[in-house]
Design an enzyme around this catalytic site. Sequence first.
Site, PDB file in Angstrom:
ATOM      1  N   GLY A 219     -27.451  24.115  34.431  1.00  0.00           N
ATOM      2  CA  GLY A 219     -29.030  23.214  34.169  1.00  0.00           C
ATOM      3  C   GLY A 219     -28.741  23.445  33.279  1.00  0.00           C
ATOM      4  N   GLU A1210     -63.304  14.007  13.619  1.00  0.00           N
ATOM      5  CA  GLU A1210     -63.681  15.681  14.435  1.00  0.00           C
ATOM      6  C   GLU A1210     -64.498  16.148  14.664  1.00  0.00           C
ATOM      7  OE1 GLU A1210     -62.476  17.610  10.203  1.00  0.00           O
ATOM      8  OE2 GLU A1210     -63.569  16.488   9.403  1.00  0.00           O
TER       9      GLU A1210
END
Length: 1278
Positions: A219, A1210
């Site tokens: 893999g 923010e």
Amino acid sequence: TGTKYGCGGGGCGACTVMVSRYDPIQETVLHWSVTACLQPICSLHGAAVVTVEGIGSTKTKLHPVQERIAKAHGSQCGFCTPGMVMSMYTLLRNNPQPTTEDIRETLGGNLCRCTGYRPIIDGFKTFCNVRTVNSSNGKCCMENSNSHNNESDISGELFSMDNVLPLDPTQDLIFPPELLKKAERLCFQGEKVRWISPADLKDLIKLKAEYSNAPLLVGNTTIGWFQEEVHPSIHPSKLRTIKWRNNGVTVGAGCSLSVLKDVLLQGIEELGPEKSRVYQALVQTLQCLASKQIRNMATIGGNILSANPKYDLSSILAAAECTLHISLLIPSILFLTTNSLLQYKYNMNFSFHSEKLIANPCALQWEFVSAFRQAQRREFSFSIVNSGMRVTFRHDSNVVENLDIFYGGVGPTLVKARHTCKELMGRKWDEKLLVVGTQLLEEEIYVPPTAPGGQEEYRKALVLSFFFKFYMQVTLELQQKVGMNDLPLEYLSALKPFKNEVPQANHSFQLVPETQSSNDPVGRPNVHQAALQQATGEAVYYDDIPSVKGELFVSMVTSTRAHAKIISIDASMALAMSGVVTFISAKDVPGQNRRLWFNNPEELFAEEEVICVGQIIGAIVAETREQAKRAAEQVDITYEDIQPVFFTIEEAIEHQSFFDPKRKLERGNLEEGFEKADHILEGELYMGGQEHFYMETQGLIAIPKGEAGELELYVASQHAAYTQEVVGITLGIDSNKITCHVKRLGGGFGGKVMKIASLSAIAATAAYKTGRAVRCVLEREDDMLITSGRSPFLGKYKVGYLNDGTILAADITYYSNGGCTLDESSFLLDFIKKKSYFIPNLRGHGLVCKTYLPSYTAFRGFGGPQGLTIIESVLHEVAARCGLPAHQVRDINMYKDEKCYTHHKQLFSPHDMVRCWNECLEKSDYTHRCLSIKQFNAHNHWKKRGISIVPLKFGIGFSKGFYNQGAALVNIYKDGSVLISHGGTEMGQGINTKAIQIASRILKVPMSSIHIKETCTGNVPNAAPSAASFGTDAVGMAVKDGCEKLMRRLEPLIKKHPQFTWQQLVSKTYCQKISLSATGFFMGPHTSVDWEKSDGNAYYYFTFGACCSEVEIDCLTGDHKNIRTDIVMDVGRSINPALDVGQVEGGFVQGIGLYTIEELQFSPEGVLLTRGPSRYKIPALCDIPPQLNVHLLRNADNPHAIYSSKGIGEPPVFFGCTLFFAIKEAIAAARRERGLSESFPFSSPATAEKIRMACEDCFTRMNPPDRKVKTKPWAINV
Ligand SMILES: Cc1cc2nc3c(=O)[nH]c(=O)nc-3n(C[C@H](O)[C@H](O)[C@H](O)COP(=O)(O)OP(=O)(O)OC[C@H]3O[C@@H](n4cnc5c(N)ncnc54)[C@H](O)[C@@H]3O)c2cc1C
Ligand code: FES
Ligand code: FES
């Protein structure tokens, strides 16, 4: 341009593609989502690869997946979007009618740093047939997103899926028939590597004999990159066969973990709950092991043979007495006993044939098996400790016949608790066994303080807690069989692991007034202007720009010492390497070797001395990225260490090492306040830093034009003008010859304001020296090391308060770790002014510590979250001491009067903050839920819940007043189309979309006729950074100004020819020689504070909000689950509610990371250890509260900003602290029950380790003091 590169290690999912192969066993084509960054190209022989470009495009036809993620507002910066699309596409290829659980599983390995995942899920949920019910209001989630609230001008419909393309599987790409080939031996010869794919198992064994040192690569999820000379790869189908037998199942070593999981699930269904205990334990582990993409690639053989103690499968396979069949170099099969697992070392020289999972049916009734794991993040994260346990009993009794306990993550190999198991055999499974077993385990499983990864006390606690959980699980089952004493009911919930759920949401926002023209888009939830391009992979980021002729690559050479004199730099080895063109350092800089910001210089290349690990000393310039990277590692630097060297805030205080300026703010009379107070509290709170982890790493392309020193930069910068300026100073060239282009950023969050200017100057130096274009793309690890992030904070406080929780006086000193240079850190201290509470007598000191760490910089919230958390912590602590609910103490101290003055004497009205607070209390059903939580806690001993609500007042605008300006250029072309350029940067927040909405309103042309190409210093000069939540305010006003100027010019003609179409009008204007181009400008307010007098307007205005969160913790493991969050946010009159809700959710989720899981670790030598997504965890889908409700405050006005809107980028990050305080409440409940003090030291982030260790109990106390040897810690709190 579609497939993105975010980490290179399978850890972010940005590179997800679909790989299809013909499977000769099932005689069908199978589709897998995989991470392209871990797929060696040679391994794809015989496979069809589909990327995001392959499934649809804006030019031909969109794929429904692309359309729906875009329309549901699931794409902000868009960098993660192609990966999301491909994960979902693959799911639909395999299952056109998925469940929400399928979607959750599929997207678990796709990280997004912008959206908060909810909109992505909402878009994809529309493929589900099942109508999921929202537990909060019993409504279907689809109804929620489309429903109107009772109040007529309130809507919850952020998007509509009317008229979307239906999913039509018949239109899918077919598997190319020429790929239906039989496997054959293949050999690829590269410059350094030879790759051989064997035809079958026999061939593999032959090859293995020939190339005995070559590792097998299956893999490739462990190996990841090639180091060896030769790599045979295997994929013979024989290694992937799975056979059910009477006594279990035999699994080929090449079988992927996904296939294994599916097969086991089938087995569980067929065998029933009792007979399938081993498989259930395995499936439970597999469900949270890595991500779907990794499980699709990773094999069971690779997992075991990697012999990594953090890997999860070995412990459970060993406990379940599985048998491993090993085929050695000759084709005979050897049996490897489970005990051999304990001696595995990496890369043993054998090929592993098959795995046999035995579940002996005869013993099943009296056999119990369980697996446990605890990780930094519940999913997609390596375990800190994992365990497999199995016990068998004598028939019809509770006498232990056999016991096996294995642990991973407590030593260099898998560890068996051999002695404990032996001692417990023959004993009765009762409390005595628990006590003896715990003691034996404590003695036997020793995690030395020097263990790699640290956390030895936590790991030890997990060892015992897992055993206790196993004891309870088995006891519960034995109760029914042999009538043992009942387990206390309040223990039972500890046995249920937290379930990951799909987030659902309720939203509300105010509709535009009925009188508003239907053509006017302002105030409507329009889709992000580039969402479709992002979803189709057409959107271009800087590294998608094709190489220009002769382009070179630059790779940085960084310091490995924290504070040292540079004795010599030897690049000769590197220069001799193939493809290397040159090495650059300070002496190659034609202009000034420094980046200057407000009189604070920072060297571009360290010249004589290094002041942190990761500081750039030089750079290799080579023909390709790989060559540059490889050569950079070969540059030899000799250092001579210099003293002092220190990293932590505490050490900086000791050395009195601070940057200037030092901030102070004072009001009232502190001494008088303390005198009047009933109590005085002194304490401190530490808050760790945060990595930006924008999905697109920093970089640029610098292209010299060869004439008059002209240079073009395609750069990922939030502050193009500053980049231009720094590059000019570095090269000694005027700014007018340097042009910065910023098309879009794959996320910025404040991290691409300053540091990118230095990188640009270095790349420009390379381009200057070589006369060729130079590309710089930081690898994730380098980005994290070099560019740093949010500063850690320490707040030390003394407060005086009354019995009712009123704070009379507070003296707080805030220390921020600034690292080795000041950068923007002095502005971080402005947060002192952001508090939501009125404290009559206050003194705040702010100091930036100078340490030998990489220099910290701006990060969304800009010091606000850290500073505000300290005052919230004070209130929390005061409430605990007064025996009052924390929300009551917050409420009593909040600004409430209609006219208030901040601590720096700025006038404001907290009216809308109080409204947000009250609405949040109401919408979250706070009072009622507090009672439910009390009841829950009373009935559950090992699981506890907590809830917390906070208000927010967040100042908007730059405190450096001159930055509060915006500029734009608006051009109308003869065909009527409009092109806008502005000084802002599009980084996902939707600034371009809002600018177009504004222009569309004024010019009265459809949004589709208005375009924004890029940000360019050549079009709009001297622009301020896109930061401080001020981007849209500044740019929006400038665009408005530019458009209004144009409309004033058009006005006479409109009056004269009211019947004219827009095109006719424009054409006429042109013919009358009236300019169709206008600049717009916005001169914002002058904000400034006189720190001496503690006086001044620090902000333009305030954005308000309130947030309430509930969590549940597992006191035995420290795991926690976010249950529900409600946010009420005042964004004024939203220009685009969908984008604003997106900002609120995304910001909050970044806050989840900041306050709970994102932990940066530094070694005692100042080396950042947590580089990359495998060690640094940002929130994934599993971290999102199943209920995440966001309401935009109704009838909120703001006279200061464009169309009465407010900046929102923010503020919501701070809301993550509600989770921190809710966790603290939950821990306090546990401690109360155990007779411990409810005041306890607790720092942010509230990681699993900290939660577990704060929930002190008999297990955490078992670590005897004589074992606590003082050794060098693995990591330090900086
Ligand atoms: C992002 C990410 C997250 C992860 N999270 C987890 C997690 O949470 N828990 C966990 O347990 N694991 C985790 N893993 C690890 C993953 O499970 C293993 O990497 C995987 O199982 C290894 O299988 P592979 O086929 O990719 O092995 P490869 O990388 O191809 O090989 C790994 C090693 O095994 C050897 N090998 C492989 N197959 C054989 C064979 N048949 N015979 C002999 N030698 C062989 C190879 O030679 C090599 O030395 C994660 C990996 C990644 C990339
Ligand atoms: S780039 Fe491949 S997973 Fe991150
Ligand atoms: S939109 Fe997901 S990372 Fe930006």
